[in-house]
Motif scaffolding. Structure first.
Motif, PDB file in Angstrom:
ATOM      1  N   LYS A 178     -53.191  60.574 -20.618  1.00 56.06           N
ATOM      2  CA  LYS A 178     -54.101  59.618 -21.248  1.00 56.06           C
ATOM      3  C   LYS A 178     -53.386  58.834 -22.343  1.00 56.06           C
ATOM      4  N   PHE A 179     -52.544  59.514 -23.103  1.00 58.65           N
ATOM      5  CA  PHE A 179     -51.801  58.852 -24.171  1.00 58.65           C
ATOM      6  C   PHE A 179     -50.821  57.839 -23.590  1.00 58.65           C
ATOM      7  N   GLN A 180     -50.180  58.215 -22.473  1.00 61.95           N
ATOM      8  CA  GLN A 180     -49.257  57.295 -21.816  1.00 61.95           C
ATOM      9  C   GLN A 180     -49.993  56.050 -21.322  1.00 61.95           C
ATOM     10  N   THR A 181     -51.172  56.243 -20.763  1.00 58.90           N
ATOM     11  CA  THR A 181     -51.948  55.110 -20.273  1.00 58.90           C
ATOM     12  C   THR A 181     -52.338  54.181 -21.415  1.00 58.90           C
ATOM     13  N   ALA A 182     -52.746  54.763 -22.529  1.00 55.32           N
ATOM     14  CA  ALA A 182     -53.119  53.955 -23.683  1.00 55.32           C
ATOM     15  C   ALA A 182     -51.912  53.209 -24.240  1.00 55.32           C
ATOM     16  N   GLN A 183     -50.742  53.851 -24.198  1.00 51.64           N
ATOM     17  CA  GLN A 183     -49.527  53.180 -24.655  1.00 51.64           C
ATOM     18  C   GLN A 183     -49.218  51.976 -23.782  1.00 51.64           C
ATOM     19  N   ALA A 184     -49.342  52.161 -22.468  1.00 53.01           N
ATOM     20  CA  ALA A 184     -49.042  51.070 -21.542  1.00 53.01           C
ATOM     21  C   ALA A 184     -49.997  49.905 -21.728  1.00 53.01           C
ATOM     22  N   ALA A 185     -51.263  50.210 -22.004  1.00 55.09           N
ATOM     23  CA  ALA A 185     -52.265  49.159 -22.187  1.00 55.09           C
ATOM     24  C   ALA A 185     -52.235  48.588 -23.601  1.00 55.09           C
ATOM     25  N   ASN A 186     -51.533  49.299 -24.487  1.00 59.14           N
ATOM     26  CA  ASN A 186     -51.466  48.907 -25.898  1.00 59.14           C
ATOM     27  C   ASN A 186     -52.858  48.766 -26.500  1.00 59.14           C
ATOM     28  N   SER A 187     -53.736  49.662 -26.119  1.00 60.15           N
ATOM     29  CA  SER A 187     -55.102  49.658 -26.656  1.00 60.15           C
ATOM     30  C   SER A 187     -55.713  51.042 -26.477  1.00 60.15           C
ATOM     31  N   GLY A 188     -56.753  51.301 -27.266  1.00 63.17           N
ATOM     32  CA  GLY A 188     -57.468  52.556 -27.138  1.00 63.17           C
ATOM     33  C   GLY A 188     -56.725  53.758 -27.668  1.00 63.17           C
ATOM     34  N   LEU A 189     -55.726  53.522 -28.528  1.00 60.54           N
ATOM     35  CA  LEU A 189     -54.963  54.640 -29.070  1.00 60.54           C
ATOM     36  C   LEU A 189     -55.772  55.404 -30.106  1.00 60.54           C
ATOM     37  N   PRO A 190     -55.564  56.719 -30.190  1.00 60.36           N
ATOM     38  CA  PRO A 190     -56.269  57.520 -31.204  1.00 60.36           C
ATOM     39  C   PRO A 190     -55.583  57.395 -32.556  1.00 60.36           C
ATOM     40  N   GLY A 191     -56.238  57.939 -33.572  1.00 57.24           N
ATOM     41  CA  GLY A 191     -55.592  58.049 -34.871  1.00 57.24           C
ATOM     42  C   GLY A 191     -54.758  59.310 -34.937  1.00 57.24           C
ATOM     43  N   VAL A 192     -55.279  60.390 -34.357  1.00 53.86           N
ATOM     44  CA  VAL A 192     -54.591  61.683 -34.326  1.00 53.86           C
ATOM     45  C   VAL A 192     -54.536  62.152 -32.880  1.00 53.86           C
ATOM     46  N   VAL A 193     -53.363  62.597 -32.447  1.00 54.22           N
ATOM     47  CA  VAL A 193     -53.221  63.069 -31.072  1.00 54.22           C
ATOM     48  C   VAL A 193     -52.587  64.456 -31.075  1.00 54.22           C
ATOM     49  N   LEU A 194     -53.104  65.323 -30.212  1.00 54.75           N
ATOM     50  CA  LEU A 194     -52.572  66.674 -30.045  1.00 54.75           C
ATOM     51  C   LEU A 194     -51.275  66.593 -29.246  1.00 54.75           C
ATOM     52  N   LEU A 195     -50.194  67.159 -29.770  1.00 54.98           N
ATOM     53  CA  LEU A 195     -48.874  67.074 -29.162  1.00 54.98           C
ATOM     54  C   LEU A 195     -48.355  68.470 -28.854  1.00 54.98           C
ATOM     55  N   SER A 196     -48.141  68.782 -27.581  1.00 52.87           N
ATOM     56  CA  SER A 196     -47.646  70.116 -27.239  1.00 52.87           C
ATOM     57  C   SER A 196     -46.144  70.205 -27.445  1.00 52.87           C
ATOM     58  N   ASP A 197     -45.636  71.430 -27.358  1.00 53.58           N
ATOM     59  CA  ASP A 197     -44.220  71.657 -27.633  1.00 53.58           C
ATOM     60  C   ASP A 197     -43.300  70.958 -26.639  1.00 53.58           C
ATOM     61  N   GLY A 203     -49.926  64.658 -34.296  1.00 50.00           N
ATOM     62  CA  GLY A 203     -49.107  63.509 -34.620  1.00 50.00           C
ATOM     63  C   GLY A 203     -49.935  62.249 -34.739  1.00 50.00           C
ATOM     64  N   ILE A 204     -49.266  61.178 -35.192  1.00 52.51           N
ATOM     65  CA  ILE A 204     -49.943  59.901 -35.427  1.00 52.51           C
ATOM     66  C   ILE A 204     -49.244  58.809 -34.637  1.00 52.51           C
ATOM     67  N   PRO A 205     -49.953  58.068 -33.789  1.00 52.84           N
ATOM     68  CA  PRO A 205     -49.338  57.002 -33.000  1.00 52.84           C
ATOM     69  C   PRO A 205     -48.760  55.894 -33.871  1.00 52.84           C
ATOM     70  N   SER A 206     -47.708  55.273 -33.371  1.00 48.85           N
ATOM     71  CA  SER A 206     -47.091  54.156 -34.083  1.00 48.85           C
ATOM     72  C   SER A 206     -47.810  52.837 -33.806  1.00 48.85           C
ATOM     73  N   GLY A 207     -48.575  52.773 -32.713  1.00 47.85           N
ATOM     74  CA  GLY A 207     -49.171  51.513 -32.299  1.00 47.85           C
ATOM     75  C   GLY A 207     -50.548  51.243 -32.873  1.00 47.85           C
ATOM     76  N   ILE A 208     -50.880  51.867 -33.994  1.00 50.99           N
ATOM     77  CA  ILE A 208     -52.164  51.601 -34.641  1.00 50.99           C
ATOM     78  C   ILE A 208     -51.900  51.060 -36.044  1.00 50.99           C
ATOM     79  N   SER A 209     -52.928  50.600 -36.710  1.00 48.70           N
ATOM     80  CA  SER A 209     -52.762  49.986 -38.027  1.00 48.70           C
ATOM     81  C   SER A 209     -52.387  51.019 -39.089  1.00 48.70           C
ATOM     82  N   LYS A 210     -51.814  50.520 -40.186  1.00 52.03           N
ATOM     83  CA  LYS A 210     -51.493  51.404 -41.306  1.00 52.03           C
ATOM     84  C   LYS A 210     -52.748  52.078 -41.846  1.00 52.03           C
ATOM     85  N   GLU A 211     -53.849  51.343 -41.824  1.00 48.87           N
ATOM     86  CA  GLU A 211     -55.104  51.897 -42.316  1.00 48.87           C
ATOM     87  C   GLU A 211     -55.531  53.106 -41.482  1.00 48.87           C
ATOM     88  N   GLN A 212     -55.382  52.977 -40.159  1.00 50.68           N
ATOM     89  CA  GLN A 212     -55.716  54.099 -39.281  1.00 50.68           C
ATOM     90  C   GLN A 212     -54.721  55.246 -39.454  1.00 50.68           C
TER      91      GLN A 212
END
Length: 448
Positions: A99-118, A328-337
């Motif tokens: 889901k995170f990869q799909t959101a990255q490709a679309a450059n939209s719908g990214l979360p503020g916080v994402v669960l990242l496995s090892d 973790g925190i995505p790079s493709g969202i605003s500083k505010e987020q």
């Protein structure tokens, strides 16, 4: 090999990682894309106002949805200007990755916080998909020194902090105390696999259970738990960047596992969840995440025992890997987020909240100062998980740094324990595959 990389001194990867073709075969998100260098610079959060709303993507590991809802509500009460939307982003770490990869490709719908496995977060680091958290940590006064050292260091690369510990775990040895007692065995986990091999026929005969032991489902991180067996036999998936899964010791470990299923017939292989099989009485023992502990205790209708992982003929400790997930925190969202996300990550990592999360799931309390008194009074078995943390070992590079390697390991193990494939040739084929991933997708990006 001349290249060296460990979890404390990562030299840095630049550019794209695994090819689309290689990752398509294992079903994970591809790691082609932008360079990690684009995300290395610290972010200036001075004069930034946190966003009014962010999404938190989770798979609710360890059946944690209820406690996550409580933490969200508690955060919103303490920060009335920020709303956190808890989103079920998948049933497991892999589905979140997709889901995170799909959101990255679309450059939209990214979360503020994402669960990242090892085994997934590293790819996001390579691609520049997550931010270094150092400036937010400094601005918000997050005390890294209060986090358990080995857990927080797992996310430190290129001298940056890329995520924070959250649902962190080790495997535990679970056993049915009633079955062990009926077999005339001591009330403890076996010290070695050889000892358990001696016990297993007695357990199966006395308990009436279908199996004395259940191996974890192959899709359920077999590459993670079986590091215990490989280490105990004196090998591993790799040592540094040397792929060692076809060594004589590794083959001996996997042959022993195959024999326990086919020759000695006291072990089975879970089709979905070994902790559920154990809790349901199908097997007398298993290895599963500490994150399964509370769930097992709730469902089992027998006395549950837990212990350290068994050693092998060559190593008795440390033979237990750490694992689990961070935030973790995505790079493709605003500083505010990003700032609001960092505030939420700080909040859930506060000692009282970490203790509550641990008590609800069985995951490690990630803080040194977390007061576990009330939790341990209710669930004393968690102390075993905490104690075992002192004798854990860093995971093999081949599992956590080679894109798609975890799935390749599971495929190889599947052939060995469900198809009775020749162990030596199967492990040899796995080495070729892992070596190919390293040579093509990792080695060119390492600094000498």
């Amino acid at each position: 090999m001349a290249f060296r990389l460990d979890r404390r001194h990562f030299l840095g990867l630049a550019g794209a990682s695994a090819s689309v073709a290689a990752l398509a075969a294992c079903g994970g998100p591809d790691t082609s894309g932008s360079s990690a260098s684009s995300a290395v610079a610290d972010i200036d959060f001075k004069d930034v106002k946190p966003a009014a709303s962010i999404d938190f993507w989770s798979s609710h590991p360890g059946k944690s949805e209820d406690i996550e809802k409580q933490l969200v509500a508690k955060f919103e009460a303490a920060n009335p200007g920020i709303k956190v939307n808890l989103v079920t982003a998948g049933a497991n770490y892999e589905e979140i990755a997709q889901k995170f990869q799909t959101a990255q490709a679309a450059n939209s719908g990214l979360p503020g916080v994402v669960l990242l496995s090892d085994v997934w977060w590293f790819r996001y680091y390579i691609n520049g998909n997550i931010i270094p958290m150092d400036s937010a940590i400094k601005q918000l006064g997050i005390k890294l020194s209060d986090y358990r050292d080995s857990l927080v260091q797992d996310y430190q690369y290129a001298n940056k902090q890329w995520a924070m510990p959250y649902a962190r775990s080790t495997p535990l040895f679970y056993y049915n105390k009633d079955h062990f007692k009926a077999a005339g065995l001591p009330d403890r986990a076996p010290a070695t696999w050889s000892e358990f091999g001696d016990w297993a026929p007695k357990i199966k005969a006395a308990s009436g259970a279908q199996y004395a032991y259940m191996y974890p489902a192959l899709a359920d991180y077999a590459g993670w738990t079986l590091q215990n067996n490989l280490w105990g036999w004196g090998s591993g998936w790799s040592k540094g960047w040397d792929i060692t899964c076809d060594s004589d010791d590794a083959v001996a470990a996997m042959q022993w596992i195959q024999d326990s299923v086919y020759k000695d017939k006291w072990a089975g292989v879970s089709s979905k969840d070994s902790s559920a099989d154990f809790g349901g009485g199908i097997a007398s023992a298993t290895i599963s995440s500490t994150g399964s502990l509370v769930g097992v205790l709730k469902t089992a209708k027998f006395n549950v025992g837990v212990g350290f992982l068994p050693g092998g003929p060559k190593a008795t400790k440390p033979v237990c890997p750490t694992g689990g997930a961070g935030l973790g925190i995505p790079s493709g969202i605003s500083k505010e987020q990003q700032l609001a996300a960092a505030m939420f990550i700080k909040f859930v990592g506060q000692p009282e909240n970490a203790a509550a999360f641990s008590g609800a799931t069985g995951y490690m309390p990630v803080n040194k100062s977390a007061d576990m008194t009330a939790v341990l009074a209710k669930t004393p078995q968690i102390q075993t998980a905490i104690d075992q943390l002192a004798v854990t070992k860093v995971q093999d590079n081949a599992r956590v740094f080679l894109p798609g390697a975890d799935q390749e390991m599971a495929k190889a193990v599947s052939k060995i324990v469900t198809q009775q494939a020749d162990v030596k040739s199967t492990m040899g084929d796995l080495k070729k595959t892992l070596q190919g991933i390293y040579d093509k997708d990792v080695k060119p990006k390492l600094k000498a």
